[in-house]
Design a protein around this motif. Structure first.
Motif, short mmCIF file in Angstrom:
data_model
loop_
_atom_site.label_atom_id
_atom_site.label_comp_id
_atom_site.label_asym_id
_atom_site.label_seq_id
_atom_site.Cartn_x
_atom_site.Cartn_y
_atom_site.Cartn_z
N VAL A 179 -3.08 13.11 8.01
CA VAL A 179 -3.64 13.12 6.66
C VAL A 179 -3.86 11.69 6.22
N LEU A 180 -4.93 11.47 5.46
CA LEU A 180 -5.22 10.18 4.84
C LEU A 180 -5.62 10.47 3.40
N LEU A 181 -4.93 9.81 2.45
CA LEU A 181 -5.14 10.05 1.03
C LEU A 181 -5.90 8.89 0.40
N PRO A 182 -6.72 9.16 -0.63
CA PRO A 182 -7.63 8.14 -1.16
C PRO A 182 -6.93 7.16 -2.10
N ASN A 183 -7.59 6.04 -2.30
CA ASN A 183 -7.12 5.04 -3.26
C ASN A 183 -7.76 5.34 -4.62
N ILE A 184 -7.01 5.92 -5.54
CA ILE A 184 -7.50 6.23 -6.87
C ILE A 184 -6.82 5.37 -7.93
N ALA A 208 -2.12 4.54 -0.13
CA ALA A 208 -3.50 5.02 -0.09
C ALA A 208 -4.23 4.43 1.12
N ASN A 209 -5.19 5.21 1.64
CA ASN A 209 -6.01 4.79 2.77
C ASN A 209 -5.18 4.41 4.00
N THR A 210 -4.02 5.06 4.13
CA THR A 210 -3.15 4.84 5.28
C THR A 210 -2.98 6.15 6.02
N LEU A 211 -3.28 6.16 7.30
CA LEU A 211 -3.23 7.38 8.10
C LEU A 211 -1.78 7.73 8.42
N LEU A 212 -1.40 8.96 8.10
CA LEU A 212 -0.09 9.49 8.47
C LEU A 212 -0.30 10.52 9.57
N THR A 213 0.27 10.27 10.75
CA THR A 213 0.19 11.21 11.85
C THR A 213 1.49 11.99 11.92
N PHE A 214 1.39 13.30 11.85
CA PHE A 214 2.58 14.13 11.91
C PHE A 214 3.10 14.17 13.35
N GLY A 215 4.30 14.67 13.54
CA GLY A 215 4.93 14.68 14.86
C GLY A 215 4.21 15.58 15.85
N THR A 216 4.76 15.67 17.05
CA THR A 216 4.19 16.50 18.10
C THR A 216 4.03 17.94 17.63
N GLY A 217 2.84 18.47 17.82
CA GLY A 217 2.57 19.85 17.38
C GLY A 217 2.07 19.94 15.96
N GLY A 218 2.15 18.83 15.19
CA GLY A 218 1.66 18.84 13.81
C GLY A 218 2.53 19.68 12.89
N VAL A 219 2.00 19.95 11.70
CA VAL A 219 2.71 20.76 10.71
C VAL A 219 1.76 21.79 10.13
N SER A 220 2.29 22.91 9.71
CA SER A 220 1.48 23.97 9.12
C SER A 220 1.41 23.87 7.60
N GLU A 221 2.29 23.07 7.02
CA GLU A 221 2.33 22.98 5.55
C GLU A 221 2.98 21.66 5.15
N THR A 243 -9.33 14.26 0.30
CA THR A 243 -8.29 14.22 1.33
C THR A 243 -8.93 14.33 2.71
N GLN A 244 -8.57 13.42 3.61
CA GLN A 244 -9.04 13.50 4.99
C GLN A 244 -7.94 14.14 5.84
N LEU A 245 -8.31 15.17 6.60
CA LEU A 245 -7.36 15.87 7.46
C LEU A 245 -7.90 15.92 8.88
N THR A 246 -7.00 15.87 9.86
CA THR A 246 -7.36 16.22 11.23
C THR A 246 -6.42 17.32 11.70
N PHE A 247 -6.80 17.97 12.80
CA PHE A 247 -6.07 19.14 13.26
C PHE A 247 -5.66 18.98 14.73
N THR A 248 -4.62 19.70 15.13
CA THR A 248 -4.11 19.60 16.49
C THR A 248 -4.97 20.35 17.49
N GLY A 249 -5.90 21.17 17.03
CA GLY A 249 -6.77 21.92 17.91
C GLY A 249 -8.06 22.27 17.20
N SER A 250 -8.93 22.98 17.87
CA SER A 250 -10.20 23.41 17.29
C SER A 250 -10.11 24.87 16.87
N GLY A 251 -10.94 25.28 15.93
CA GLY A 251 -10.94 26.65 15.46
C GLY A 251 -11.45 26.74 14.05
N GLU A 252 -10.86 27.60 13.24
CA GLU A 252 -11.22 27.77 11.83
C GLU A 252 -10.09 27.29 10.95
#
Length: 296
Positions: A179-184, A208-221, A243-252
């Motif tokens: 997750v990356l959160l904006p500078n407001i 703000a504007n700092t990328l936080l990478t969650f641990g192995t497998g990511g988080v669901s919430e 909010t900028q998000l990335t995901f551990t896999g592809s899908g919906e």
């Protein structure tokens, strides 16, 4: 006396509705649901309208007319009447027509409102959620997303004003990877908490504007707190919280973003504060039409 309806269900609302370009010359895109099966002898036609208020108005500033079947994007372009700070509403209308008689059998209308900011291009297509007024744990609105995601590729979400948010994936979605959160202009770092299955546990203070990478497998919430109430956004403020998000896999991504607010608006207020560049929400209205009734 009316004829029996030949189509018994209305078209499914479109998914992955997004705005790109600039808010003064927007491009609206969407995905037609794969479950939108049109019976033989009928055709799905869609149209796009732009209104100068946060509800269906008494006259559109823009009308695309009937689009070619399968069209999933419209460039509204620059319209002289569009002004920064003004609320506009885009309506995507999905109609099922009888190809033999030309009669309208069913209709779904979706309304996507936004506040025009400027002619500056939006950084990336920003996905719009459905908004469910009053369904959150404290009576607040809940934003429900339905958008495609690819592993490691960021998407942008643009919510309404709040002092914090809870982000949650859908049941079969890939987990959040980062997750990356904006500078407001927040006076202090954000506070990030992750869900351990029974409660939120403090993870880190995030600038703000700092990328936080969650641990192995990511988080669901996870939960973001620490947004200063003095920075509360409103539909007439062009500053937003993307909010900028990335995901551990592809899908919906069919998850939710639940705002945490100190002053919960009434449901009718949420309905007016539709999705936008400064504040957003998305509502789908569905109704069935009878041909003879329309002709009258």
């Amino acid at each position: 006396m009316t004829n029996a309806l030949a189509v018994t269900t209305t078209p499914l609302p479109n998914t992955a509705v997004a705005i790109s370009g600039s808010t003064l010359a927007p491009t609206i895109s969407w995905t037609i649901p794969t479950g939108s099966t049109i019976p033989t002898g009928f055709v799905l036609k869609e149209s796009v309208y732009l209104f100068a208020q946060a509800s269906q108005g008494s006259g559109a500033l823009y009308s695309s007319g009937e689009l070619a079947p399968g069209t999933t994007q419209v460039n509204i372009g620059a319209i002289p009447q569009l002004n920064p700070g003004t609320v506009y509403t885009v309506s995507i209308q999905s109609d099922i027509f009888n190809q033999t008689t030309g009669a309208l059998e069913a209709r779904t209308r979706q309304f996507t409102g936004y506040v025009a900011a400027s002619a500056t291009p939006i950084a990336a297509p920003t996905y719009r959620p459905d908004v469910s007024p009053g369904t959150g744990p404290s009576g607040q609105a809940v934003y429900q997303f339905n958008s495609p995601v690819s592993q490691g590729i960021p998407i942008l979400l643009d919510p309404l004003v709040a002092t914090g948010f809870i982000y949650k994936t859908g049941a079969t979605n890939p987990n959040f990877a980062s997750v990356l959160l904006p500078n407001i202009g927040n006076p202090s770092p954000y506070e990030v908490f992750t869900w351990n299955g029974t409660a939120f546990v403090f993870d880190t203070n995030l600038a703000a504007n700092t990328l936080l990478t969650f641990g192995t497998g990511g988080v669901s919430e996870f939960e973001v707190l620490g947004i200063s109430p003095s920075l509360a956004l409103n539909p007439n403020n062009s500053t937003d919280f993307v909010t900028q998000l990335t995901f551990t896999g592809s899908g919906e991504f069919t998850g939710t973003m639940t705002p945490i607010t100190t002053d919960v608006p009434e449901p009718s207020t949420w309905a007016m504060m539709l999705l936008g560049f400064a504040g957003l929400g998305f509502i789908a209205f569905r109704r069935k039409s009878k041909p003879a009734l329309l002709a009258a």
